[in-house]
Write a protein that holds these residues in place. Structure first.
Motif: not given
Length: 141
Positions: A8-9, A42-43, A98-105
């Motif tokens: 999320l960040q 807004i997230l 997301l900079g490598g912290v997520c597999d896919w957004a």
């Protein structure tokens, strides 16, 4: 830091960096009485849902549904709204991990609405769901 919070960040950072000049961004909070001229995103943390569990070693695979609330007000609200939605799409297409912290957004299409008080001209708003695919070794991690 929990994996969901890291994701999320990272989503917040990618979206905020990709917004046009004059647009405001924040994570959480109540809807404002006034929307800046450049619009507001807004997230909302959303729901991680039930994970798919893989064994040996245990891995919890999430399809976390976060939400981006897109708000535009004023005489040029249509153009501002379109600009914000386009910027979100470009930002996510430029960094799906997301900079490598997520597999896919993966963003989903917004369903725009006109919000008005007392029948006057109101603001244009929509929720843009973003599905965040990621895995973690512990659901509380």
């Amino acid at each position: 830091m929990r994996k969901s919070e890291q994701v999320l960040q990272a989503l917040a950072a990618v979206i905020e960096a990709g917004l046009p000049a004059g647009a405001a961004f924040r994570r959480g909070g109540s809807l404002p009485a006034r929307v800046p001229a450049g619009g507001l995103v807004i997230l909302r943390d959303g729901d991680p849902g039930e994970p798919e569990v893989l064994l040996s070693p245990p891995t919890y695979v999430y399809q976390h549904r976060a939400q981006l609330e897109v708000l535009a007000d004023g005489s040029n609200r249509e153009a501002v709204f379109d600009s914000l939605c386009a910027a979100i799409g470009v930002a996510l297409a430029g960094d799906r991990t997301l900079g490598g912290v997520c597999d896919w957004a993966e963003p989903e299409a917004p369903a725009p609405e006109e919000l008005s008080e007392d029948g006057g001209e109101g603001m244009k708003a929509a929720v843009v769901p973003v599905v965040l695919h990621y895995a973690t070794g512990d659901p509380l991690e």
